[in-house]
Write an enzyme that holds these catalytic residues in place. Structure first.
Site, PDB file in Angstrom:
ATOM      1  N   ALA A 194      32.289  49.836  34.427  1.00  0.00           N
ATOM      2  CA  ALA A 194      31.768  48.866  35.417  1.00  0.00           C
ATOM      3  C   ALA A 194      32.791  48.772  36.547  1.00  0.00           C
ATOM      4  O   ALA A 194      33.254  47.691  36.915  1.00  0.00           O
ATOM      5  CB  ALA A 194      31.491  47.509  34.776  1.00  0.00           C
ATOM      6  N   HIS A 198      39.765  48.636  40.044  1.00  0.00           N
ATOM      7  CA  HIS A 198      40.012  49.842  39.241  1.00  0.00           C
ATOM      8  C   HIS A 198      40.377  51.013  40.154  1.00  0.00           C
ATOM      9  O   HIS A 198      41.271  51.809  39.849  1.00  0.00           O
ATOM     10  CB  HIS A 198      38.765  50.241  38.454  1.00  0.00           C
ATOM     11  CG  HIS A 198      38.296  49.235  37.443  1.00  0.00           C
ATOM     12  ND1 HIS A 198      37.111  48.560  37.563  1.00  0.00           N
ATOM     13  CD2 HIS A 198      38.854  48.814  36.269  1.00  0.00           C
ATOM     14  CE1 HIS A 198      36.950  47.766  36.510  1.00  0.00           C
ATOM     15  NE2 HIS A 198      37.986  47.899  35.718  1.00  0.00           N
ATOM     16  N   LYS A 236      46.274  41.812  37.031  1.00  0.00           N
ATOM     17  CA  LYS A 236      45.150  40.880  36.798  1.00  0.00           C
ATOM     18  C   LYS A 236      45.137  40.410  35.343  1.00  0.00           C
ATOM     19  O   LYS A 236      44.874  39.250  35.058  1.00  0.00           O
ATOM     20  CB  LYS A 236      43.853  41.597  37.154  1.00  0.00           C
ATOM     21  CG  LYS A 236      42.591  41.086  36.536  1.00  0.00           C
ATOM     22  CD  LYS A 236      42.078  39.914  37.290  1.00  0.00           C
ATOM     23  CE  LYS A 236      40.716  39.417  36.872  1.00  0.00           C
ATOM     24  NZ  LYS A 236      40.279  39.687  35.539  1.00  0.00           N
ATOM     25  N   ASP A 237      45.412  41.346  34.420  1.00  0.00           N
ATOM     26  CA  ASP A 237      45.497  41.023  32.987  1.00  0.00           C
ATOM     27  C   ASP A 237      46.977  41.003  32.621  1.00  0.00           C
ATOM     28  O   ASP A 237      47.486  41.908  31.959  1.00  0.00           O
ATOM     29  CB  ASP A 237      44.724  42.070  32.178  1.00  0.00           C
ATOM     30  CG  ASP A 237      43.259  42.114  32.592  1.00  0.00           C
ATOM     31  OD1 ASP A 237      42.479  41.296  32.102  1.00  0.00           O
ATOM     32  OD2 ASP A 237      42.900  42.952  33.448  1.00  0.00           O
ATOM     33  N   SER A 240      36.706  41.611  39.347  1.00  0.00           N
ATOM     34  CA  SER A 240      36.537  41.725  37.895  1.00  0.00           C
ATOM     35  C   SER A 240      35.129  42.223  37.614  1.00  0.00           C
ATOM     36  O   SER A 240      34.182  41.858  38.321  1.00  0.00           O
ATOM     37  CB  SER A 240      36.737  40.350  37.240  1.00  0.00           C
ATOM     38  OG  SER A 240      36.222  40.368  35.915  1.00  0.00           O
TER      39      SER A 240
HETATM   40  P1  AMP Z   1      39.097  46.556  32.532  1.00  0.00           P
HETATM   41  O1  AMP Z   1      38.063  47.588  32.850  1.00  0.00           O
HETATM   42  O2  AMP Z   1      38.690  45.159  32.889  1.00  0.00           O
HETATM   43  O3  AMP Z   1      39.675  46.693  31.155  1.00  0.00           O
HETATM   44  O4  AMP Z   1      40.302  46.872  33.513  1.00  0.00           O
HETATM   45  C1  AMP Z   1      40.922  48.138  33.513  1.00  0.00           C
HETATM   46  C2  AMP Z   1      42.241  48.029  34.243  1.00  0.00           C
HETATM   47  O5  AMP Z   1      42.003  47.620  35.591  1.00  0.00           O
HETATM   48  C3  AMP Z   1      43.172  46.983  33.623  1.00  0.00           C
HETATM   49  O6  AMP Z   1      44.500  47.477  33.656  1.00  0.00           O
HETATM   50  C4  AMP Z   1      43.003  45.812  34.545  1.00  0.00           C
HETATM   51  O7  AMP Z   1      44.122  44.958  34.577  1.00  0.00           O
HETATM   52  C5  AMP Z   1      42.801  46.512  35.878  1.00  0.00           C
HETATM   53  N1  AMP Z   1      42.148  45.613  36.828  1.00  0.00           N
HETATM   54  C6  AMP Z   1      41.001  44.932  36.630  1.00  0.00           C
HETATM   55  N2  AMP Z   1      40.718  44.176  37.721  1.00  0.00           N
HETATM   56  C7  AMP Z   1      41.711  44.399  38.613  1.00  0.00           C
HETATM   57  C8  AMP Z   1      41.999  43.912  39.926  1.00  0.00           C
HETATM   58  N3  AMP Z   1      41.218  43.013  40.533  1.00  0.00           N
HETATM   59  N4  AMP Z   1      43.112  44.365  40.542  1.00  0.00           N
HETATM   60  C9  AMP Z   1      43.937  45.252  39.923  1.00  0.00           C
HETATM   61  N5  AMP Z   1      43.712  45.752  38.705  1.00  0.00           N
HETATM   62  C10 AMP Z   1      42.621  45.333  38.052  1.00  0.00           C
END
Ligand code: AMP
Length: 285
Positions: free
Chosen positions: A36, A41, A153-154, A189
């Site tokens: 997504a 990302h 972000k996380d 997000s």
């Molecule tokens: P996720 O798909 O939510 O597991 O996120 C994958 C990676 O993208 C993780 O390392 C998150 O911290 C990073 N990420 C998600 N949203 C953001 C954002 N707004 N800015 C920077 N990195 C992000």
């Protein structure tokens, strides 16, 4: 920039390609995601291409990091759109393992991260960081990248992964990438797409409250009254429940009463059915 991102569904094929790149001297950067994909990302992919020759992006909605009442089943999945975005961003490989590939029958090992996983999301999502630590360790072992990138972000996740890599001597460098935000401050997000228009209008208050707190904390204000005020402001704006709003040391994640060295303000709050998290840095002046 590559025209097409190579797509891998089996570990054997992925390993053969990545091994060939490594033997050719290419620096390999892994970006783990749950798909997504959004511009946040893609900022990680851009950073991967800036620091390495090959960007490998994994897309895996990891069931073991979701609790029984969380949004695993309805988590957005849109692989074809994701692959188009990755091709345009210049990613070299997309690693798309199935749940059976990651967790074949008989799979039984879990990594239990230490104190970095306590409190904050670790308190309200039992088992979450064990699931994250286990899947990220597997992804690192599968791809064997030089560097793996994670978003600030996380923030707690980033610190948990740093501690796992340090404790288990994983041969990878972990880098954090700053949070990409909408112009109104809302952190990008995958879960933002759950927000209806009324909630979307309220959502930027989360970052506004954090930014306001960070400014006052940086000038020496005591944390406790600011936290109480911040929770009240969020609830009045329409958030609820606020699962946590806390000030923590940026390196150890230990609770902080007054900021003396770099800290973070971290929040998790529901807006309707959607759980949002965010955090900002506090740098004492
Ligand atoms: P996720 O798909 O939510 O597991 O996120 C994958 C990676 O993208 C993780 O390392 C998150 O911290 C990073 N990420 C998600 N949203 C953001 C954002 N707004 N800015 C920077 N990195 C992000």
């Amino acid at each position: 920039m590559s025209d097409t991102t190579l797509r891998f569904d089996t570990l054997e094929a992925l390993r053969a390609r990545v091994d060939a790149w490594r033997q050719g001297g290419d620096r390999i950067v892994l970006v783990p995601t749950m798909g997504a994909l959004h511009a946040g990302h893609l900022a990680l992919v851009a950073h991967a291409k800036a620091i390495g020759r090959r960007a490998v992006v994994s897309i895996f909605v990891n069931p073991t990091q979701f609790g029984p009442n969380e949004d695993f089943a309805r988590y957005p999945r849109d692989t074809e759109t994701d692959l188009g975005l990755l091709s345009r961003a210049g990613a070299d490989a997309a690693w798309l393992p199935s749940v059976e590939t990651m967790y074949p029958s008989g799979f039984s090992t879990r990594i239990e991260p230490g104190p970095a996983a306590e409190g904050l999301c670790g308190a309200v999502r039992p088992g979450h960081f064990s699931g994250v630590a286990t899947v990220v360790t597997k992804l690192i072992n599968q791809v064997r990248p030089d560097v793996a990138l994670f978003g600030e972000k996380d923030f707690q996740q980033l610190q948990v992964i740093r501690s796992v890599v340090r404790d288990l001597d994983l041969a990878v460098t972990i880098e954090g990438v700053p949070t990409l935000r909408e112009t109104d401050g809302l952190a990008l997000s995958s879960r933002n797409r759950y927000l209806d228009p009324r909630e979307r209008a309220i959502a930027p208050r989360l970052h506004a409250v954090l930014a306001d707190m960070a400014g006052r904390l940086a000038h020496g204000a005591e944390a406790a009254p600011l936290v109480a005020e911040g929770i009240a402001v969020l609830e009045a704006a329409g958030f609820g429940p606020v699962q946590y709003l806390e000030v923590r040391d940026a390196h150890t994640l230990a609770p902080v009463a007054r900021v003396e060295r770099e800290a973070r303000v971290l929040v998790a709050a529901y807006l309707g059915r959607t759980r949002l998290i965010d955090n900002v840095a506090v740098v004492p002046v």
